[in-house]
Design a protein around this motif. Structure first.
Motif, PDB file in Angstrom:
ATOM      1  N   ARG A 165      -5.960   0.708   5.890  1.00 45.09           N
ATOM      2  CA  ARG A 165      -4.696   0.650   6.639  1.00 45.09           C
ATOM      3  C   ARG A 165      -4.936   0.174   8.078  1.00 45.09           C
ATOM      4  O   ARG A 165      -4.188  -0.655   8.608  1.00 45.09           O
ATOM      5  CB  ARG A 165      -4.033   2.036   6.673  1.00 45.09           C
ATOM      6  CG  ARG A 165      -3.333   2.447   5.407  1.00 45.09           C
ATOM      7  CD  ARG A 165      -2.326   3.549   5.737  1.00 45.09           C
ATOM      8  NE  ARG A 165      -1.860   4.230   4.540  1.00 45.09           N
ATOM      9  CZ  ARG A 165      -2.397   5.333   4.032  1.00 45.09           C
ATOM     10  NH1 ARG A 165      -3.440   5.893   4.641  1.00 45.09           N
ATOM     11  NH2 ARG A 165      -1.917   5.890   2.939  1.00 45.09           N
ATOM     12  N   VAL A 180       0.836  -1.206   0.000  1.00 46.17           N
ATOM     13  CA  VAL A 180       0.000   0.000   0.000  1.00 46.17           C
ATOM     14  C   VAL A 180       0.867   1.250   0.000  1.00 46.17           C
ATOM     15  O   VAL A 180       0.611   2.206  -0.746  1.00 46.17           O
ATOM     16  CB  VAL A 180      -0.947   0.002   1.212  1.00 46.17           C
ATOM     17  CG1 VAL A 180      -1.632   1.363   1.358  1.00 46.17           C
ATOM     18  CG2 VAL A 180      -1.985  -1.096   1.084  1.00 46.17           C
ATOM     19  N   LEU A 240      -3.441   3.130  -5.555  1.00 45.55           N
ATOM     20  CA  LEU A 240      -4.604   2.590  -4.843  1.00 45.55           C
ATOM     21  C   LEU A 240      -5.629   3.682  -4.595  1.00 45.55           C
ATOM     22  O   LEU A 240      -6.836   3.457  -4.750  1.00 45.55           O
ATOM     23  CB  LEU A 240      -4.161   1.955  -3.519  1.00 45.55           C
ATOM     24  CG  LEU A 240      -5.264   1.293  -2.689  1.00 45.55           C
ATOM     25  CD1 LEU A 240      -6.010   0.232  -3.497  1.00 45.55           C
ATOM     26  CD2 LEU A 240      -4.685   0.665  -1.420  1.00 45.55           C
ATOM     27  N   TRP A 286      -5.005  -5.205  -8.912  1.00 39.94           N
ATOM     28  CA  TRP A 286      -5.884  -4.543  -7.948  1.00 39.94           C
ATOM     29  C   TRP A 286      -7.234  -4.193  -8.566  1.00 39.94           C
ATOM     30  O   TRP A 286      -8.276  -4.389  -7.954  1.00 39.94           O
ATOM     31  CB  TRP A 286      -5.201  -3.291  -7.412  1.00 39.94           C
ATOM     32  CG  TRP A 286      -4.385  -3.533  -6.183  1.00 39.94           C
ATOM     33  CD1 TRP A 286      -4.358  -4.659  -5.414  1.00 39.94           C
ATOM     34  CD2 TRP A 286      -3.493  -2.610  -5.556  1.00 39.94           C
ATOM     35  NE1 TRP A 286      -3.499  -4.503  -4.355  1.00 39.94           N
ATOM     36  CE2 TRP A 286      -2.957  -3.247  -4.411  1.00 39.94           C
ATOM     37  CE3 TRP A 286      -3.081  -1.302  -5.855  1.00 39.94           C
ATOM     38  CZ2 TRP A 286      -2.048  -2.630  -3.559  1.00 39.94           C
ATOM     39  CZ3 TRP A 286      -2.172  -0.684  -5.005  1.00 39.94           C
ATOM     40  CH2 TRP A 286      -1.660  -1.337  -3.871  1.00 39.94           C
ATOM     41  N   GLU A 305       0.654   3.788  -3.040  1.00 43.54           N
ATOM     42  CA  GLU A 305      -0.449   4.502  -2.405  1.00 43.54           C
ATOM     43  C   GLU A 305      -1.241   5.351  -3.388  1.00 43.54           C
ATOM     44  O   GLU A 305      -2.478   5.331  -3.387  1.00 43.54           O
ATOM     45  CB  GLU A 305       0.078   5.380  -1.275  1.00 43.54           C
ATOM     46  CG  GLU A 305      -1.022   6.147  -0.559  1.00 43.54           C
ATOM     47  CD  GLU A 305      -0.483   6.933   0.620  1.00 43.54           C
ATOM     48  OE1 GLU A 305      -1.108   7.952   0.966  1.00 43.54           O
ATOM     49  OE2 GLU A 305       0.549   6.541   1.199  1.00 43.54           O
ATOM     50  N   PRO A 322      -5.342  -5.517   0.614  1.00 48.71           N
ATOM     51  CA  PRO A 322      -5.837  -4.139   0.556  1.00 48.71           C
ATOM     52  C   PRO A 322      -7.120  -4.002  -0.267  1.00 48.71           C
ATOM     53  O   PRO A 322      -8.057  -3.311   0.134  1.00 48.71           O
ATOM     54  CB  PRO A 322      -4.673  -3.362  -0.066  1.00 48.71           C
ATOM     55  CG  PRO A 322      -3.457  -4.162   0.277  1.00 48.71           C
ATOM     56  CD  PRO A 322      -3.909  -5.581   0.210  1.00 48.71           C
ATOM     57  N   LEU A 364      -9.238   4.606   2.387  1.00 55.28           N
ATOM     58  CA  LEU A 364      -7.865   4.113   2.422  1.00 55.28           C
ATOM     59  C   LEU A 364      -7.355   4.023   3.855  1.00 55.28           C
ATOM     60  O   LEU A 364      -6.670   3.060   4.215  1.00 55.28           O
ATOM     61  CB  LEU A 364      -6.960   5.027   1.587  1.00 55.28           C
ATOM     62  CG  LEU A 364      -5.478   4.646   1.527  1.00 55.28           C
ATOM     63  CD1 LEU A 364      -5.293   3.224   1.006  1.00 55.28           C
ATOM     64  CD2 LEU A 364      -4.704   5.639   0.675  1.00 55.28           C
TER      65      LEU A 364
END
Length: 420
Positions: free
Chosen positions: A91, A69, A76, A310, A73, A337, A87
């Motif tokens: 986490r 991630v 994503l 993803w 980042e 994630p 997000l």
């Protein structure tokens, strides 16, 4: 008693006759379709080959997922439409509970090995799981997938199952949340054989009868459609003696058995949708949970490959959720994630309408939607699932719906007791 109903009928007598006529059917319905299984259903099952499993696997998966991630980042965040709050929830989940359910795999993910080597991995994996449970670091759900009861692998599967349970219990009870997975099932007889095996193992190890529970992996056409044209998966559930906790779809074996070319094997292929619809109908009301399968397109490698992996995973998880499959397989830390992102977005995106409709239903307020009791159950269950996985916070749900978790559980016809 006087005739009732204005038609010269003795309705009391007729009702008593109906009770007698339908008594056996009523009892069978209650026994075979007990309703929703109590407790929390995990949003995923993570499969780890037995030779790669160790006591700190959860922490190592969390570290790798968070590292991915961090490295990607911005990518994503772009895939999440810039939703920074989502997000951050992802986490937090990865740091707190990156794996909800874990299977130590002695089957396809592990492959054929010499007996001595598999025996060593059985012992080391069982010890690693015992250590994680004792340390409080094991996922809420955990277990093994052993080799099938098909003739070529039957003896090895039986040996792994028995040795693992013996090593894990070490004279004590089975830990809460432990379940085993029977793969490549082709007959009801195999399910019945596992029931008898479980009874023998429990007796030999001094375990409570019924303690050893299992999932049935649906990855052969024979488990969906038998030679007589019936849906054997339904018979498998009812042949399990109440031990079956779940049906898990096997994406690639099922597709391959159906003759689908490798490039087109997918969770969204029509053969997959057909199999999962049959599974869904067979499991409804039985307390047996459903899990979708896996995607082998992993988000690893170049940024372009990560994006593709993803994006594909986000779409497929969302698709499964929309079709009532609230659990699926994950094969790699980098899939975690997007598993949680898609799941959280699903519940958060639908919570506003769900809480409003539920409040209107409970308070009998007029609205543009006339919901029935069955829909109210589904609305309550939706919110409970969002609470269970961490997508929703209890205060916000209670304020919006006017109902706390206990009231939601009552409406959904299930309890809030934790169960693997």
């Amino acid at each position: 008693m006087e005739p009732q109903g204005g038609l010269g009928l003795d309705l009391v007598r007729i009702a008593e006759e109906l009770d007698g006529r339908l008594e056996a059917a009523d009892a069978a319905l209650a026994r075979q379709y007990p309703g929703v299984r109590p407790g929390r259903q995990p949003v995923h099952t993570v499969y780890v080959p037995a030779d790669l499993f160790h006591a700190d696997i959860v922490a190592s998966y969390a570290e790798e997922a968070l590292s991915t991630v961090k490295e990607h980042e911005s990518l994503l965040l772009e895939l999440l439409d810039g939703d920074e709050a989502l997000l951050e929830l992802v986490r937090e989940k990865l740091g707190r509970e990156p794996i909800e359910d874990l299977r130590i795999d002695f089957e396809d993910g592990y492959g054929p090995r010499p007996d001595e080597e598999e025996d060593r991995h059985v012992q080391s994996a069982a010890q690693g799981l015992r250590t994680a449970i004792a340390d409080g670091t094991a996922p809420p759900g955990h277990g093994i997938r052993f080799k099938s009861f098909e003739a070529p692998t039957r003896r090895r599967g039986l040996r792994t199952l028995a040795l693992f349970v013996e090593a894990l219990t070490d004279g004590g009870p089975l830990p809460d949340g432990f379940v085993v997975t029977l793969p490549k099932v082709t007959s009801v007889d195999q399910v019945e054989a596992l029931v008898q095996t479980a009874l023998r193992v429990e007796s030999a190890l001094g375990l409570t009868e019924g303690a050893l529970r299992f999932e049935i992996q649906i990855e052969t056409p024979q488990s969906i459609l038998g030679p007589d044209g019936t849906a054997l998966v339904a018979r498998m559930i009812h042949a399990s003696g109440g031990r079956c906790t779940g049906l898990h779809y096997g994406t690639y074996d099922y597709s391959a058995f159906c003759g689908i070319a490798a490039a087109h094997q997918s969770l969204e292929h029509p053969v997959a949708d057909h199999a999962k619809a049959v599974m869904q109908a067979a499991a409804a009301g039985t307390g047996v949970r459903l899990s979708d399968g896996s995607t082998n397109l992993l988000p690893v490698g170049s940024p372009e490959q990560v994006r593709e992996g993803w994006s594909n995973h986000l779409r497929l998880v969302r698709r499964s959720l929309e079709r009532g499959y609230y659990q699926g397989w994950d094969l790699h830390p980098a899939q975690l994630p997007t598993r949680f992102a898609a799941t959280f977005a699903f519940y958060r995106g639908g919570s506003g309408a769900a809480t409003a409709r539920l409040r209107n239903y409970v308070e009998r307020q007029a609205s543009g939607v006339l919901d029935e009791p069955a829909t109210a159950r589904a609305l309550a269950d939706f919110l409970l699932r969002g609470l269970d996985c961490g997508a929703l916070a209890a205060p916000e749900v209670e304020e919006a719906a006017g109902l706390d978790a206990a009231a939601l559980a009552s409406l959904a016809h299930r309890t809030t007791t934790k169960e693997g």
